[in-house]
Write an enzyme that holds these catalytic residues in place. Structure first.
Site, mmCIF file in Angstrom:
data_model
loop_
_atom_site.group_PDB
_atom_site.id
_atom_site.type_symbol
_atom_site.label_atom_id
_atom_site.label_comp_id
_atom_site.label_asym_id
_atom_site.label_seq_id
_atom_site.Cartn_x
_atom_site.Cartn_y
_atom_site.Cartn_z
ATOM 1 N NE ARG A 94 35.786 32.943 41.767
ATOM 2 C CZ ARG A 94 35.675 33.418 40.527
ATOM 3 N NH1 ARG A 94 36.457 34.388 40.110
ATOM 4 N NH2 ARG A 94 34.782 32.923 39.710
ATOM 5 N NE ARG A 133 30.717 32.879 30.709
ATOM 6 C CZ ARG A 133 31.004 33.145 31.984
ATOM 7 N NH1 ARG A 133 31.090 34.398 32.404
ATOM 8 N NH2 ARG A 133 31.198 32.160 32.827
ATOM 9 N NE ARG A 167 34.889 30.562 31.506
ATOM 10 C CZ ARG A 167 34.585 31.279 32.582
ATOM 11 N NH1 ARG A 167 34.405 32.579 32.478
ATOM 12 N NH2 ARG A 167 34.471 30.698 33.751
ATOM 13 N NE ARG A 178 32.084 28.454 36.824
ATOM 14 C CZ ARG A 178 31.695 28.774 35.579
ATOM 15 N NH1 ARG A 178 31.335 27.824 34.737
ATOM 16 N NH2 ARG A 178 31.707 30.016 35.202
HETATM 17 P P1 ADP Z 1 30.713 36.887 34.989
HETATM 18 O O1 ADP Z 1 31.964 37.601 34.537
HETATM 19 O O2 ADP Z 1 30.146 37.463 36.252
HETATM 20 O O3 ADP Z 1 30.891 35.415 35.080
HETATM 21 P P2 ADP Z 1 29.651 37.633 32.348
HETATM 22 O O4 ADP Z 1 29.827 39.120 32.292
HETATM 23 O O5 ADP Z 1 30.586 36.802 31.560
HETATM 24 O O6 ADP Z 1 29.593 37.148 33.878
HETATM 25 O O7 ADP Z 1 28.136 37.333 31.903
HETATM 26 C C1 ADP Z 1 27.677 35.986 31.763
HETATM 27 C C2 ADP Z 1 26.812 35.885 30.504
HETATM 28 O O8 ADP Z 1 25.577 36.593 30.701
HETATM 29 C C3 ADP Z 1 27.424 36.478 29.253
HETATM 30 O O9 ADP Z 1 27.048 35.695 28.145
HETATM 31 C C4 ADP Z 1 26.831 37.893 29.169
HETATM 32 O O10 ADP Z 1 26.723 38.328 27.811
HETATM 33 C C5 ADP Z 1 25.457 37.687 29.784
HETATM 34 N N1 ADP Z 1 25.012 38.828 30.607
HETATM 35 C C6 ADP Z 1 25.762 39.694 31.322
HETATM 36 N N2 ADP Z 1 24.988 40.595 31.962
HETATM 37 C C7 ADP Z 1 23.699 40.268 31.657
HETATM 38 C C8 ADP Z 1 22.411 40.837 32.010
HETATM 39 N N3 ADP Z 1 22.296 41.896 32.818
HETATM 40 N N4 ADP Z 1 21.315 40.238 31.508
HETATM 41 C C9 ADP Z 1 21.412 39.155 30.691
HETATM 42 N N5 ADP Z 1 22.582 38.578 30.323
HETATM 43 C C10 ADP Z 1 23.716 39.146 30.796
HETATM 44 P P1 ADP Z 2 33.073 33.101 36.550
HETATM 45 O O1 ADP Z 2 32.943 34.535 36.878
HETATM 46 O O2 ADP Z 2 32.170 32.664 35.445
HETATM 47 O O3 ADP Z 2 32.977 32.203 37.741
HETATM 48 P P2 ADP Z 2 36.004 33.285 36.183
HETATM 49 O O4 ADP Z 2 36.537 33.469 34.826
HETATM 50 O O5 ADP Z 2 36.060 34.433 37.120
HETATM 51 O O6 ADP Z 2 34.509 32.778 35.977
HETATM 52 O O7 ADP Z 2 36.700 32.038 36.896
HETATM 53 C C1 ADP Z 2 36.803 30.794 36.272
HETATM 54 C C2 ADP Z 2 37.468 29.802 37.220
HETATM 55 O O8 ADP Z 2 38.800 30.245 37.507
HETATM 56 C C3 ADP Z 2 36.797 29.658 38.580
HETATM 57 O O9 ADP Z 2 35.747 28.707 38.578
HETATM 58 C C4 ADP Z 2 37.983 29.207 39.448
HETATM 59 O O10 ADP Z 2 38.273 27.834 39.233
HETATM 60 C C5 ADP Z 2 39.140 30.014 38.874
HETATM 61 N N1 ADP Z 2 39.321 31.319 39.539
HETATM 62 C C6 ADP Z 2 39.175 32.558 38.986
HETATM 63 N N2 ADP Z 2 39.434 33.519 39.891
HETATM 64 C C7 ADP Z 2 39.748 32.879 41.053
HETATM 65 C C8 ADP Z 2 40.083 33.325 42.355
HETATM 66 N N3 ADP Z 2 40.154 34.627 42.671
HETATM 67 N N4 ADP Z 2 40.347 32.369 43.294
HETATM 68 C C9 ADP Z 2 40.283 31.054 43.015
HETATM 69 N N5 ADP Z 2 39.950 30.566 41.802
HETATM 70 C C10 ADP Z 2 39.683 31.471 40.819
#
Ligand code: ADP
Ligand code: ADP
Ligand code: ZN
Length: 224
Positions: A94, A133, A167, A178
């Site tokens: 990241r 989510r 979450r 974020r």
């Molecule tokens: P990330 O890991 O990038 O944070 P997630 O895979 O957790 O994202 O997806 C965020 C939310 O959006 C989840 O509730 C998931 O079910 C939904 N989601 C994921 N892909 C899509 C899509 N292509 N269109 C609509 N909703 C989606």
């Molecule tokens: P999302 O895809 O919805 O942003 P993640 O589950 O990947 O959520 O991350 C949740 C939180 O965990 C981030 O907002 C950050 O605080 C921390 N985090 C996760 N991965 C990293 C990373 N590679 N470097 C720094 N912080 C991280």
């Protein structure tokens, strides 16, 4: 004949882009291991480890946890045996420092990145995706209030579980920080991987299965 080097795929994209959703589908289809630093950090917070204690407030505020903590957690996980099947990095790297650390780690074990796939989404979609989510408390399968509901209300499609969780950081205030962290610290990685000839971009505004089909084509090509 030498054994094939394990595949290394990176999913890049802002919070809510669908990295976790797509990573789980790739895990099932290709037998790769999903490595989510977010999941690892949440586990560290729940277990009350030193890393978890340091990360908790930072995560709640929607900022990035320190490179040192995240790189250490990822390094420990990446050297476990099951990762020899190949990995999908979900939410790591990241920052540029993390990307460089990953290059060093992989070089040490003779591995390389097959593809870094950027999931492209509009910022406006993020709040809706994140605020709807939730995940299965038993198997971790991801769902959405509107976009991905279980076939049977209140029952996980994958494992039949009936406990779901949301979450603490999936709220409108934290999403703004974020997204800001993404644009300032993570988006530069798109140019980083482009420069290395590893970048692939996907329109991630469509439906989940259509995105998965595009992603599979990229993975097939990158691991051929
Ligand atoms: P990330 O890991 O990038 O944070 P997630 O895979 O957790 O994202 O997806 C965020 C939310 O959006 C989840 O509730 C998931 O079910 C939904 N989601 C994921 N892909 C899509 C899509 N292509 N269109 C609509 N909703 C989606
Ligand atoms: P999302 O895809 O919805 O942003 P993640 O589950 O990947 O959520 O991350 C949740 C939180 O965990 C981030 O907002 C950050 O605080 C921390 N985090 C996760 N991965 C990293 C990373 N590679 N470097 C720094 N912080 C991280
Ligand atoms: Zn489940």
């Amino acid at each position: 004949m030498t054994a094939k080097t394990p595949a290394v795929l990176i999913l890049l994209g802002p919070p809510g882009a669908g990295k976790g959703t797509q990573a789980r589908m790739l895990e099932e289809k290709y037998g790769l291991v999903q490595l989510s630093t977010g999941d690892m950090l949440r586990a560290a917070v729940a277990a009350g480890t030193d890393a978890g204690k340091a990360a908790k407030a930072v995560m709640e505020a929607g900022n990035l946890v320190s490179d040192e903590i995240v790189i250490n957690i990822l390094r420990d996980r990446l050297t476990q045996d099951d990762c020899r099947k190949g990995v999908i990095l979900d939410g790591f790297p990241r920052t540029t420092v993390q990307a460089e650390a990953l290059d060093t780690l992989l070089a040490e074990s003779g591995q390389k990145i097959n593809a870094a796939v950027s999931l492209e989404v509009e910022d406006a979609a993020m709040v809706t995706r994140i605020s709807g989510r939730y995940t299965c408390g038993t198997c971790g399968e991801g769902y959405h209030d509107t976009f991905k509901q279980p076939a049977k209300d209140g029952v996980c499609d994958k494992c039949g579980g009936t406990e779901f969780k949301r979450r603490a950081d999936d709220n409108a205030e934290t999403v703004a920080s974020r997204l800001e962290a993404y644009h300032a610290q993570t988006a530069p990685l798109i140019a980083y991987y482009k420069g290395k000839g590893r970048l692939e971009c996907i329109d991630a505004m469509g439906d989940i299965d259509a995105i998965a089909a595009n992603l599979n084509a990229i993975v097939d090509k990158a691991t051929a």
